[in-house]
Design a protein around this motif. Structure first.
Motif, PDB file in Angstrom:
ATOM      1  N   CYS A  45       0.861  -1.183   0.000  1.00 57.81           N
ATOM      2  CA  CYS A  45       0.000   0.000   0.000  1.00 57.81           C
ATOM      3  C   CYS A  45       0.895   1.230   0.000  1.00 57.81           C
ATOM      4  O   CYS A  45       1.777   1.359   0.847  1.00 57.81           O
ATOM      5  CB  CYS A  45      -0.917   0.008   1.217  1.00 57.81           C
ATOM      6  N   LYS A  47       2.292   4.813   0.728  1.00 57.50           N
ATOM      7  CA  LYS A  47       2.153   5.669   1.904  1.00 57.50           C
ATOM      8  C   LYS A  47       1.426   6.974   1.597  1.00 57.50           C
ATOM      9  O   LYS A  47       1.091   7.723   2.506  1.00 57.50           O
ATOM     10  CB  LYS A  47       3.528   5.944   2.530  1.00 57.50           C
ATOM     11  N   LEU A  50      -3.764   8.128   1.400  1.00 54.25           N
ATOM     12  CA  LEU A  50      -4.810   9.010   1.926  1.00 54.25           C
ATOM     13  C   LEU A  50      -4.764  10.401   1.304  1.00 54.25           C
ATOM     14  O   LEU A  50      -5.804  11.048   1.135  1.00 54.25           O
ATOM     15  CB  LEU A  50      -4.691   9.134   3.451  1.00 54.25           C
ATOM     16  N   PHE A  58      -3.294   0.434  -3.631  1.00 57.96           N
ATOM     17  CA  PHE A  58      -3.288  -0.908  -3.059  1.00 57.96           C
ATOM     18  C   PHE A  58      -3.026  -1.888  -4.196  1.00 57.96           C
ATOM     19  O   PHE A  58      -3.713  -1.867  -5.214  1.00 57.96           O
ATOM     20  CB  PHE A  58      -4.631  -1.219  -2.401  1.00 57.96           C
ATOM     21  N   SER A 213       4.693  -7.994   7.942  1.00 57.16           N
ATOM     22  CA  SER A 213       4.526  -6.673   7.302  1.00 57.16           C
ATOM     23  C   SER A 213       5.876  -6.061   6.925  1.00 57.16           C
ATOM     24  O   SER A 213       6.082  -4.846   7.036  1.00 57.16           O
ATOM     25  CB  SER A 213       3.748  -5.723   8.214  1.00 57.16           C
ATOM     26  N   ASP A 229       6.829   1.867   1.418  1.00 53.99           N
ATOM     27  CA  ASP A 229       5.391   1.600   1.421  1.00 53.99           C
ATOM     28  C   ASP A 229       5.014   0.752   2.631  1.00 53.99           C
ATOM     29  O   ASP A 229       5.878   0.325   3.404  1.00 53.99           O
ATOM     30  CB  ASP A 229       4.991   0.857   0.133  1.00 53.99           C
ATOM     31  N   TYR A 230       3.711   0.485   2.771  1.00 53.74           N
ATOM     32  CA  TYR A 230       3.216  -0.467   3.763  1.00 53.74           C
ATOM     33  C   TYR A 230       3.087  -1.836   3.089  1.00 53.74           C
ATOM     34  O   TYR A 230       2.734  -1.924   1.904  1.00 53.74           O
ATOM     35  CB  TYR A 230       1.851  -0.042   4.294  1.00 53.74           C
ATOM     36  N   VAL A 235      -1.619  -3.939   5.541  1.00 54.78           N
ATOM     37  CA  VAL A 235      -2.518  -3.387   4.524  1.00 54.78           C
ATOM     38  C   VAL A 235      -3.970  -3.426   5.000  1.00 54.78           C
ATOM     39  O   VAL A 235      -4.767  -2.577   4.604  1.00 54.78           O
ATOM     40  CB  VAL A 235      -2.325  -4.135   3.192  1.00 54.78           C
ATOM     41  N   ASP A 237      -5.174  -2.678   7.932  1.00 51.32           N
ATOM     42  CA  ASP A 237      -5.444  -1.436   8.676  1.00 51.32           C
ATOM     43  C   ASP A 237      -5.544  -0.245   7.732  1.00 51.32           C
ATOM     44  O   ASP A 237      -6.364   0.661   7.951  1.00 51.32           O
ATOM     45  CB  ASP A 237      -4.341  -1.194   9.713  1.00 51.32           C
ATOM     46  N   LYS A 238      -4.726  -0.229   6.690  1.00 50.87           N
ATOM     47  CA  LYS A 238      -4.756   0.883   5.735  1.00 50.87           C
ATOM     48  C   LYS A 238      -6.049   0.878   4.927  1.00 50.87           C
ATOM     49  O   LYS A 238      -6.576   1.941   4.592  1.00 50.87           O
ATOM     50  CB  LYS A 238      -3.540   0.828   4.817  1.00 50.87           C
ATOM     51  N   GLN A 241      -8.623   2.598   7.075  1.00 47.19           N
ATOM     52  CA  GLN A 241      -8.423   4.049   7.062  1.00 47.19           C
ATOM     53  C   GLN A 241      -8.893   4.656   5.746  1.00 47.19           C
ATOM     54  O   GLN A 241      -9.526   5.719   5.725  1.00 47.19           O
ATOM     55  CB  GLN A 241      -6.941   4.371   7.282  1.00 47.19           C
ATOM     56  N   TYR A 242      -8.591   3.974   4.656  1.00 43.98           N
ATOM     57  CA  TYR A 242      -8.936   4.486   3.329  1.00 43.98           C
ATOM     58  C   TYR A 242     -10.445   4.615   3.176  1.00 43.98           C
ATOM     59  O   TYR A 242     -10.952   5.680   2.789  1.00 43.98           O
ATOM     60  CB  TYR A 242      -8.368   3.554   2.270  1.00 43.98           C
TER      61      TYR A 242
END
Length: 348
Positions: A45, A47, A50, A58, A213, A229-230, A235, A237-238, A241-242
């Motif tokens: 993902c 960074k 957002l 992603f 991760s 990146d993540y 991913v 959790d991201k 958030q997204y």
């Protein structure tokens, strides 16, 4: 020759053209399974997901620098300017290549391609696969995205010609969305063989990175610098958030990250079944319980589709609860199963 159609099959991974197009070819060959199931394990993902919203924020973490590292393909490439200079009528180039047994991964302006979301609405460079032609019908056979999903269909010569010429013209316009990669047409040849063998050690490395991760891009520093990146389980959790931001700010909800999540579980399930069938994992011990993970990912995608159909761009805060519940459950179940997979591979 008045007609020729090269073999294609609906791709196992179709979330973005960069995966869907090569998989449309690879999926025709059982011999590609060892390579497919040795890869497509890690997720990443960006960074900037957002703030910037890149179209592939992603994605799977895979290296695809012009297909050179995929042993199934022999590839060449040509720029849009060179193609149109050599072939004033570009369709002739595609017909000539198909007659030589070459698939074409190219970029078109979808303003001219019927059935796409951009057709007659906006100029939009996008990738398509060209795999056949029919002179009697005056059409090329292409694989690409319609308004909903990746599909195979025909497009008239004159429409495709305008779409190719549009790429050349569009890149010179002010504020063009044209990127360097839109400049290229790739000519791909394969006979379905490569000699690639299933690589359990590489599978284990990727599973470790996914579960911890860890930044898998660091394993390829000889090709490119490490990407900040993540990765892996982070991913999940991201994703939360997204979608929380997208729904609260009433943006049009992009379903591709959830489609990616489902395709990741789908290919992981098939990988586990493949490893069990070939004796690399204990039969029945992993694929069966992982079915629940894949089913939840599909259910989550379908719930979001239904939510969008019902509420449009209106905030649907209830769907956020469903997202958090299902992703938490998927993450826990997946972590348990894949940790056992990694343990067995390392101990054998």
């Amino acid at each position: 020759m008045s007609r020729r159609i090269l073999a294609v099959s609906y791709p196992l991974v179709s979330v973005y053209p960069k995966h869907a197009i090569p998989f449309s070819i690879l999926s025709c060959y059982d011999s590609s399974q060892a390579w497919i199931y040795s890869n497509y394990i890690q997720l990443r993902c960006s960074k900037t997901f957002l703030a910037y919203h890149p179209s592939d924020a992603f994605d799977f973490f895979t290296l695809y620098p012009e297909f050179y590292e995929n042993s199934f393909f022999c590839s060449e490439r040509v720029t849009a300017d060179s193609l149109t200079n050599w072939y004033p009528y570009a369709v002739n180039f595609f017909v000539d290549c198909i007659n030589r047994g070459l698939y074409l991964y190219t970029h078109v302006d979808e303003f001219w391609i019927p059935g796409t979301a951009a057709y007659q609405r906006k100029h939009f460079p996008h990738a398509v696969l060209v795999y056949g032609y029919d002179h009697a019908a005056g059409t090329l056979h292409i694989g690409g995205f319609d308004q909903v999903k990746y599909s195979f269909r025909e497009v008239a010569y004159d429409q495709f010609e305008a779409a190719i010429q549009g790429i050349v013209q569009h890149k010179h316009q002010p504020n063009s969305r044209h990127s360097d990669h839109h400049n290229f047409t790739y000519m791909l040849r394969t006979d379905g063989s490569s000699g690639y063998r299933l690589d359990l050690a590489w599978i284990a490395d990727q599973l470790w990175d996914y579960l911890s991760s860890s930044n898998t891009s660091g394993r390829f520093r000889s090709i490119a610098n490490q990407a900040d990146d993540y990765y892996g389980l982070a991913v999940y959790d991201k994703l939360e958030q997204y979608y929380e931001q997208e729904i609260r700010e009433t943006h049009e909800v992009d379903l591709r990250p959830l489609f990616l999540l489902w395709e990741h579980k789908k290919i992981m399930l098939r990988r586990l079944a493949f490893l069990e069938e070939h004796g690399s994992l204990s039969y029945g011990g992993f694929a069966s319980p992982y079915t629940a993970v894949e089913r939840k990912a599909g259910n989550l995608l379908n719930r979001f589709i239904k939510s969008r159909l019902v509420s449009g761009n209106s905030p649907d805060y209830a769907i956020l609860g469903i997202l958090k519940e299902l992703t938490a459950s998927m993450k826990a179940e997946e972590e348990t199963i894949l940790a056992r997979v990694l343990e067995q591979i390392n101990n054998d």
